[in-house]
Motif scaffolding. Sequence first.
Motif, mmCIF file in Angstrom:
data_model
loop_
_atom_site.group_PDB
_atom_site.id
_atom_site.type_symbol
_atom_site.label_atom_id
_atom_site.label_comp_id
_atom_site.label_asym_id
_atom_site.label_seq_id
_atom_site.Cartn_x
_atom_site.Cartn_y
_atom_site.Cartn_z
ATOM 1 N N GLY A 303 16.513 42.824 32.766
ATOM 2 C CA GLY A 303 17.506 42.123 33.572
ATOM 3 C C GLY A 303 18.603 43.033 34.093
ATOM 4 O O GLY A 303 18.946 42.989 35.290
ATOM 5 N N TYR A 304 19.135 43.895 33.237
ATOM 6 C CA TYR A 304 20.185 44.818 33.660
ATOM 7 C C TYR A 304 19.648 45.826 34.678
ATOM 8 O O TYR A 304 20.361 46.212 35.618
ATOM 9 C CB TYR A 304 20.764 45.559 32.455
ATOM 10 C CG TYR A 304 21.944 44.876 31.818
ATOM 11 C CD1 TYR A 304 23.131 44.698 32.523
ATOM 12 C CD2 TYR A 304 21.885 44.421 30.508
ATOM 13 C CE1 TYR A 304 24.225 44.078 31.936
ATOM 14 C CE2 TYR A 304 22.975 43.797 29.915
ATOM 15 C CZ TYR A 304 24.132 43.633 30.634
ATOM 16 O OH TYR A 304 25.214 43.017 30.052
ATOM 17 N N SER A 305 18.423 46.277 34.469
ATOM 18 C CA SER A 305 17.838 47.243 35.404
ATOM 19 C C SER A 305 17.685 46.625 36.788
ATOM 20 O O SER A 305 17.985 47.266 37.797
ATOM 21 C CB SER A 305 16.475 47.719 34.882
ATOM 22 O OG SER A 305 16.603 48.340 33.616
ATOM 23 N N VAL A 306 17.222 45.375 36.819
ATOM 24 C CA VAL A 306 17.079 44.677 38.104
ATOM 25 C C VAL A 306 18.449 44.504 38.770
ATOM 26 O O VAL A 306 18.612 44.756 39.971
ATOM 27 C CB VAL A 306 16.394 43.313 37.897
ATOM 28 C CG1 VAL A 306 16.460 42.477 39.174
ATOM 29 C CG2 VAL A 306 14.952 43.501 37.458
ATOM 30 N N ASP A 307 19.439 44.077 37.987
ATOM 31 C CA ASP A 307 20.784 43.876 38.543
ATOM 32 C C ASP A 307 21.383 45.177 39.045
ATOM 33 O O ASP A 307 22.076 45.208 40.070
ATOM 34 C CB ASP A 307 21.696 43.251 37.483
ATOM 35 C CG ASP A 307 21.368 41.791 37.225
ATOM 36 O OD1 ASP A 307 20.673 41.191 38.063
ATOM 37 O OD2 ASP A 307 21.805 41.252 36.194
ATOM 38 N N TYR A 308 21.133 46.265 38.315
ATOM 39 C CA TYR A 308 21.693 47.562 38.708
ATOM 40 C C TYR A 308 21.055 48.069 39.997
ATOM 41 O O TYR A 308 21.741 48.595 40.876
ATOM 42 C CB TYR A 308 21.493 48.576 37.588
ATOM 43 C CG TYR A 308 22.036 49.947 37.892
ATOM 44 C CD1 TYR A 308 23.412 50.197 37.857
ATOM 45 C CD2 TYR A 308 21.184 50.997 38.224
ATOM 46 C CE1 TYR A 308 23.914 51.459 38.146
ATOM 47 C CE2 TYR A 308 21.677 52.254 38.514
ATOM 48 C CZ TYR A 308 23.045 52.480 38.470
ATOM 49 O OH TYR A 308 23.532 53.724 38.753
ATOM 50 N N LEU A 309 19.726 47.898 40.110
ATOM 51 C CA LEU A 309 19.024 48.399 41.284
ATOM 52 C C LEU A 309 19.284 47.534 42.513
ATOM 53 O O LEU A 309 19.431 48.058 43.625
ATOM 54 C CB LEU A 309 17.518 48.460 41.003
ATOM 55 C CG LEU A 309 17.075 49.491 39.952
ATOM 56 C CD1 LEU A 309 15.585 49.353 39.668
ATOM 57 C CD2 LEU A 309 17.409 50.902 40.401
ATOM 58 N N ASN A 320 18.290 35.541 30.059
ATOM 59 C CA ASN A 320 18.759 34.538 29.091
ATOM 60 C C ASN A 320 17.906 33.271 29.143
ATOM 61 O O ASN A 320 17.582 32.686 28.103
ATOM 62 C CB ASN A 320 20.227 34.183 29.369
ATOM 63 C CG ASN A 320 21.174 35.259 28.903
ATOM 64 O OD1 ASN A 320 21.005 35.814 27.823
ATOM 65 N ND2 ASN A 320 22.166 35.576 29.707
ATOM 66 N N THR A 321 17.536 32.861 30.343
ATOM 67 C CA THR A 321 16.717 31.652 30.494
ATOM 68 C C THR A 321 15.345 31.834 29.868
ATOM 69 O O THR A 321 14.843 30.959 29.148
ATOM 70 C CB THR A 321 16.565 31.298 31.983
ATOM 71 O OG1 THR A 321 17.860 31.166 32.574
ATOM 72 C CG2 THR A 321 15.805 30.001 32.152
ATOM 73 N N VAL A 322 14.725 32.974 30.130
ATOM 74 C CA VAL A 322 13.404 33.258 29.570
ATOM 75 C C VAL A 322 13.475 33.335 28.051
ATOM 76 O O VAL A 322 12.574 32.848 27.344
ATOM 77 C CB VAL A 322 12.844 34.574 30.152
ATOM 78 C CG1 VAL A 322 11.574 35.003 29.415
ATOM 79 C CG2 VAL A 322 12.566 34.413 31.638
ATOM 80 N N PHE A 323 14.555 33.909 27.526
ATOM 81 C CA PHE A 323 14.656 34.074 26.075
ATOM 82 C C PHE A 323 14.772 32.730 25.356
ATOM 83 O O PHE A 323 14.258 32.581 24.244
ATOM 84 C CB PHE A 323 15.866 34.948 25.732
ATOM 85 C CG PHE A 323 16.044 35.138 24.242
ATOM 86 C CD1 PHE A 323 15.181 35.955 23.527
ATOM 87 C CD2 PHE A 323 17.063 34.489 23.561
ATOM 88 C CE1 PHE A 323 15.324 36.122 22.157
ATOM 89 C CE2 PHE A 323 17.213 34.644 22.192
ATOM 90 C CZ PHE A 323 16.347 35.466 21.489
ATOM 91 N N VAL A 324 15.451 31.769 25.958
ATOM 92 C CA VAL A 324 15.554 30.435 25.335
ATOM 93 C C VAL A 324 14.159 29.847 25.125
ATOM 94 O O VAL A 324 13.830 29.351 24.035
ATOM 95 C CB VAL A 324 16.421 29.506 26.207
ATOM 96 C CG1 VAL A 324 16.352 28.079 25.691
ATOM 97 C CG2 VAL A 324 17.873 29.984 26.214
ATOM 98 N N PHE A 325 13.334 29.908 26.163
ATOM 99 C CA PHE A 325 11.969 29.400 26.036
ATOM 100 C C PHE A 325 11.156 30.252 25.068
ATOM 101 O O PHE A 325 10.365 29.732 24.269
ATOM 102 C CB PHE A 325 11.299 29.385 27.414
ATOM 103 C CG PHE A 325 9.868 28.943 27.386
ATOM 104 C CD1 PHE A 325 9.538 27.599 27.221
ATOM 105 C CD2 PHE A 325 8.840 29.870 27.515
ATOM 106 C CE1 PHE A 325 8.208 27.200 27.177
ATOM 107 C CE2 PHE A 325 7.513 29.476 27.480
ATOM 108 C CZ PHE A 325 7.200 28.135 27.311
#
Length: 372
Positions: A303-309, A320-325
Amino acid sequence: MLEKYNTKDALYKYRGKTCLNCYLPLEKSDHFCPNCGQKNTTKKLSFGDFFVEFFSGLFNYDSRFQRTLRVLLFKPGKISKDFINGKRMRYANPFRFYLSASIIFFLIAGLSNRFEGVNFAEQEQGFENQVNKIGQDSILKSELKEIPAIKENNIPVDSIFQNVTRGKDTVKETYQDIYFTQAQMDTMSFPERTGKKLTIFYRYYKENKNPIAEEVLKDLNYENTAWNQWLYRKAVKFDLFYNNPKLFADYFTNKLPFIIFFYLPIFALFIWLIYIRRPFNYMEHLIFAFHVQTTLFVLYIIGYSVDYLLQSDWGFTLANTVFVFYLYKSMRNFYEQGRVKTILKFIILNFIFFTLATIATIIAVIVSFSIY
């Protein structure tokens, strides 16, 4: 893996009769020591041997790493179940894998701007407000000079201006407003005395900017003890962090992998209590907790890598959404209980997790600030 390509090492003339590592007697046919696993060779090291051994170890680890990562992400709960059932050589060690993932995550998180502590926009706005205030004061003084009664009686404009503006500006706080003598301090309880000293030290440093504790204690007529010196240094550090919070944020962030490492065993204790009727011991719950937390770090890395790029914010939200599931599916597959029970325990565990995380964060911040 690559030993068979090293033809010189395969020759019997390089085989020894004793293991050079554990001194176990060997036969010429023994390629490896059956006791410690070291290769049976008396050949001197060369650059080629080092190169082959390096990449052999890298590829072997990479194979386990890829398998661990693939199963961890796409088969929730399976890797924990396989590990406690004895299938361990095919996966990376859960504790070392956790530390690797967490350190990589915090390194990547440090590249983002989520922890920026200095808001230059607010500082510029504050400067503009001060400039505007000065301009308004000048206008007010010039208007006062034009009032006939003031001009005829030669009344000082500055004194009238002070009376008009009195109460508008905040009075500058000084340590003398809250100063207590050493004798007064001695009559207080330890927590109250410590709080008073920290406040006095903080205001003193803001006024005088003297970082030398011994000189400050002498000026304040306080005892020159190691405790008082430590308190004053913490007050100085607090002023530094208050003006630039990113310094402490970076320091604290670097310690988080190890803080969480010692926090997870406490969380695993609550998992054990919730699933006390299931046939799992404490260590098996702990392995499950480490695998789940590692998955969270891996998702955050993505997630951070996508946001940074892409200069976006949706990568972190999606993680966070994926982790809940993922957490729900992991609990369902690992503990093998029905949907209703799993959802109920999922809610309870999340409440416990965030409560413990809040307490642990407060304690960690206090400890980190104390030892900084």
